[in-house]
Design an enzyme around this catalytic site. Structure first.
Site, mmCIF file in Angstrom:
data_model
loop_
_atom_site.group_PDB
_atom_site.id
_atom_site.type_symbol
_atom_site.label_atom_id
_atom_site.label_comp_id
_atom_site.label_asym_id
_atom_site.label_seq_id
_atom_site.Cartn_x
_atom_site.Cartn_y
_atom_site.Cartn_z
ATOM 1 N N ARG A 77 0.828 -1.231 0.000
ATOM 2 C CA ARG A 77 0.000 0.000 0.000
ATOM 3 C C ARG A 77 0.856 1.274 0.000
ATOM 4 O O ARG A 77 1.834 1.386 0.720
ATOM 5 C CB ARG A 77 -0.902 0.006 1.239
ATOM 6 C CG ARG A 77 -1.609 1.343 1.425
ATOM 7 C CD ARG A 77 -2.744 1.279 2.363
ATOM 8 N NE ARG A 77 -2.370 0.833 3.690
ATOM 9 C CZ ARG A 77 -3.247 0.630 4.669
ATOM 10 N NH1 ARG A 77 -4.532 0.820 4.445
ATOM 11 N NH2 ARG A 77 -2.848 0.224 5.847
ATOM 12 N N ARG A 136 2.882 3.591 5.336
ATOM 13 C CA ARG A 136 2.648 3.684 6.782
ATOM 14 C C ARG A 136 3.658 2.846 7.558
ATOM 15 O O ARG A 136 4.018 1.761 7.115
ATOM 16 C CB ARG A 136 1.221 3.211 7.094
ATOM 17 C CG ARG A 136 0.241 4.335 7.211
ATOM 18 C CD ARG A 136 -1.166 3.869 7.245
ATOM 19 N NE ARG A 136 -1.486 2.870 8.267
ATOM 20 C CZ ARG A 136 -2.700 2.386 8.464
ATOM 21 N NH1 ARG A 136 -3.710 2.815 7.723
ATOM 22 N NH2 ARG A 136 -2.922 1.496 9.395
ATOM 23 N N ARG A 185 -1.909 -6.520 14.472
ATOM 24 C CA ARG A 185 -3.164 -5.828 14.123
ATOM 25 C C ARG A 185 -4.275 -6.844 13.865
ATOM 26 O O ARG A 185 -5.429 -6.638 14.254
ATOM 27 C CB ARG A 185 -2.943 -4.925 12.893
ATOM 28 C CG ARG A 185 -2.084 -3.707 13.220
ATOM 29 C CD ARG A 185 -1.478 -3.069 11.977
ATOM 30 N NE ARG A 185 -2.455 -2.493 11.068
ATOM 31 C CZ ARG A 185 -2.166 -2.092 9.825
ATOM 32 N NH1 ARG A 185 -0.941 -2.219 9.346
ATOM 33 N NH2 ARG A 185 -3.095 -1.569 9.073
HETATM 34 P P1 AP5 Z 1 -7.292 0.051 2.364
HETATM 35 O O1 AP5 Z 1 -8.602 0.417 1.783
HETATM 36 O O2 AP5 Z 1 -6.261 1.140 2.480
HETATM 37 O O3 AP5 Z 1 -7.450 -0.753 3.736
HETATM 38 P P2 AP5 Z 1 -8.229 -0.386 5.078
HETATM 39 O O4 AP5 Z 1 -9.364 -1.333 5.227
HETATM 40 O O5 AP5 Z 1 -8.552 1.072 5.139
HETATM 41 O O6 AP5 Z 1 -7.124 -0.823 6.136
HETATM 42 P P3 AP5 Z 1 -6.309 -0.022 7.233
HETATM 43 O O7 AP5 Z 1 -4.946 -0.676 7.273
HETATM 44 O O8 AP5 Z 1 -6.310 1.441 7.046
HETATM 45 O O9 AP5 Z 1 -7.131 -0.394 8.489
HETATM 46 P P4 AP5 Z 1 -6.670 -0.530 9.914
HETATM 47 O O10 AP5 Z 1 -7.961 -0.786 10.540
HETATM 48 O O11 AP5 Z 1 -5.608 -1.520 10.196
HETATM 49 O O12 AP5 Z 1 -5.917 0.856 10.204
HETATM 50 P P5 AP5 Z 1 -6.388 2.178 10.914
HETATM 51 O O13 AP5 Z 1 -5.733 3.310 10.245
HETATM 52 O O14 AP5 Z 1 -7.862 2.203 11.097
HETATM 53 O O15 AP5 Z 1 -6.660 -1.117 1.448
HETATM 54 C C1 AP5 Z 1 -5.373 -1.689 1.692
HETATM 55 C C2 AP5 Z 1 -4.636 -1.920 0.368
HETATM 56 O O16 AP5 Z 1 -5.322 -2.879 -0.432
HETATM 57 C C3 AP5 Z 1 -4.512 -0.673 -0.507
HETATM 58 O O17 AP5 Z 1 -3.236 -0.638 -1.066
HETATM 59 C C4 AP5 Z 1 -5.587 -0.821 -1.584
HETATM 60 O O18 AP5 Z 1 -5.199 -0.249 -2.815
HETATM 61 C C5 AP5 Z 1 -5.732 -2.336 -1.692
HETATM 62 N N1 AP5 Z 1 -7.138 -2.748 -1.862
HETATM 63 C C6 AP5 Z 1 -8.242 -2.227 -1.261
HETATM 64 N N2 AP5 Z 1 -9.351 -2.882 -1.632
HETATM 65 C C7 AP5 Z 1 -8.926 -3.884 -2.478
HETATM 66 C C8 AP5 Z 1 -9.599 -4.929 -3.183
HETATM 67 N N3 AP5 Z 1 -10.938 -5.077 -3.102
HETATM 68 N N4 AP5 Z 1 -8.839 -5.779 -3.921
HETATM 69 C C9 AP5 Z 1 -7.481 -5.624 -4.005
HETATM 70 N N5 AP5 Z 1 -6.797 -4.645 -3.375
HETATM 71 C C10 AP5 Z 1 -7.506 -3.786 -2.620
HETATM 72 O O19 AP5 Z 1 -5.761 1.992 12.392
HETATM 73 C C11 AP5 Z 1 -4.380 2.070 12.639
HETATM 74 C C12 AP5 Z 1 -4.092 1.966 14.128
HETATM 75 O O20 AP5 Z 1 -4.741 3.071 14.839
HETATM 76 C C13 AP5 Z 1 -4.644 0.725 14.841
HETATM 77 O O21 AP5 Z 1 -3.757 -0.373 14.722
HETATM 78 C C14 AP5 Z 1 -4.796 1.236 16.300
HETATM 79 O O22 AP5 Z 1 -3.557 1.252 16.968
HETATM 80 C C15 AP5 Z 1 -5.247 2.672 16.116
HETATM 81 N N6 AP5 Z 1 -6.726 2.818 16.111
HETATM 82 C C16 AP5 Z 1 -7.492 3.275 15.071
HETATM 83 N N7 AP5 Z 1 -8.793 3.285 15.411
HETATM 84 C C17 AP5 Z 1 -8.872 2.833 16.681
HETATM 85 C C18 AP5 Z 1 -9.954 2.598 17.586
HETATM 86 N N8 AP5 Z 1 -11.216 2.834 17.220
HETATM 87 N N9 AP5 Z 1 -9.660 2.114 18.820
HETATM 88 C C19 AP5 Z 1 -8.404 1.879 19.205
HETATM 89 N N10 AP5 Z 1 -7.321 2.067 18.392
HETATM 90 C C20 AP5 Z 1 -7.549 2.542 17.150
#
Ligand code: AP5
Length: 244
Positions: free
Chosen positions: A158, A191, A202
């Site tokens: 990504r 990232r 994760r």
């Molecule tokens: P993408 O769409 O970017 O994935 P995503 O679902 O948004 O995944 P994230 O990694 O952002 O989710 P996350 O939940 O781990 O991270 P977050 O930032 O929320 O797609 C990924 C890749 O695949 C891309 O390159 C895309 O091009 C490709 N792709 C997408 N769809 C596709 C498809 N259909 N087919 C093929 N390829 C595809 O959280 C980060 C950290 O923040 C957490 O670990 C935690 O420490 C903290 N945090 C955030 N929210 C909370 C909360 N509510 N409570 C506690 N801690 C929290």
């Protein structure tokens, strides 16, 4: 603060007309309060901007908000950094506070897309309490169901344009020029937590703490399951069907 008419003079006519047309289109859209849930890399961040534009909602991604706080070294960011670097969840109190504040924004008037929140049952209960006070409730929970096995390739390939949130993938959705955003020509970033090792933690956090949130909303009848292993355009079609 209201924009003075002298300031409006400075805005190009084409921009004013575009904004006017956007507002007219938005006025016809129903209010929606949505949760996007699924493991890291399931495609929440890819589909969110499409849903946001279609339904005139605000996109509240707790991960993006926390990363901005870490980069700005705010007290919130300092507290969140250690857990985020390890792929663990930050404390419920911190994220509930930022969501409560963010939902008050004018751009959330027609509703919101919650991306990455709630991630624990405590967060879900708190959210329901907050909405109840406004006489509102969650309309749909879109569950991006996908097997863990395909997520490592998605996450490690990504690339992100940080100011817009646009997402690319070096193999699956490459930018026209490697490392460069198609629209602005600005550099893309990777990232810090997008490594195979941190992804393991994760995913563990997702299965242990977030899967029960899907069960919580299933009991309320608000969950729609999507086939998130399909290509992005096919997932968009499923999302559109779920929201129509
Ligand atoms: P993408 O769409 O970017 O994935 P995503 O679902 O948004 O995944 P994230 O990694 O952002 O989710 P996350 O939940 O781990 O991270 P977050 O930032 O929320 O797609 C990924 C890749 O695949 C891309 O390159 C895309 O091009 C490709 N792709 C997408 N769809 C596709 C498809 N259909 N087919 C093929 N390829 C595809 O959280 C980060 C950290 O923040 C957490 O670990 C935690 O420490 C903290 N945090 C955030 N929210 C909370 C909360 N509510 N409570 C506690 N801690 C929290």
């Amino acid at each position: 603060m209201a924009t003075a008419s002298a300031d409006l003079e400075e805005i190009p006519t084409v921009d004013l007309m575009t904004e006017l047309l956007r507002r007219m289109k938005c006025a016809t859209k129903p209010d929606k309060r949505l949760i996007l849930i699924g493991p890291p890399g399931c495609g929440k961040g890819t589909q969110s901007p499409i849903i946001k534009d279609e339904y005139c909602l605000c996109h509240l991604a707790t991960g993006d908000m926390l990363r901005a706080a870490v980069a700005a070294k705010t007290p919130l960011g300092v507290k969140a950094k250690e857990a985020m670097d390890k792929g663990e969840l930050v404390s419920d109190d911190l994220v509930i506070g930022i969501i409560d504040e963010a939902m008050k924004k004018t751009s959330c008037q027609k509703g919101f897309i919650l991306d990455g929140f709630p991630r624990t049952v405590v967060q879900a209960q708190k959210l329901d309490e907050m909405l109840e006070k406004q006489g509102a409730k969650i309309d749909k929970v879109l569950n991006f169901a996908v097997d863990d096995a395909i997520l490592e390739e998605r996450i490690t390939g990504r690339w992100i344009h940080s100011s817009s949130g646009r997402t690319y993938h070096s193999k699956l959705a490459p930018p026209k020029v490697p490392g460069i955003d198609d629209i602005t020509g600005e550099p893309l970033i990777q990232r810090k937590d997008d490594t195979a090792a941190v992804l393991k933690s994760r995913l563990e956090a997702f299965h242990r703490q977030t899967k029960p949130v899907i069960d919580y909303y299933s009991k309320k009848g608000s969950v729609v399951n999507l086939h998130a292993e399909k290509p992005p355009k096919e997932v968009t079609v499923e999302v559109q069907k779920a929201l129509s």
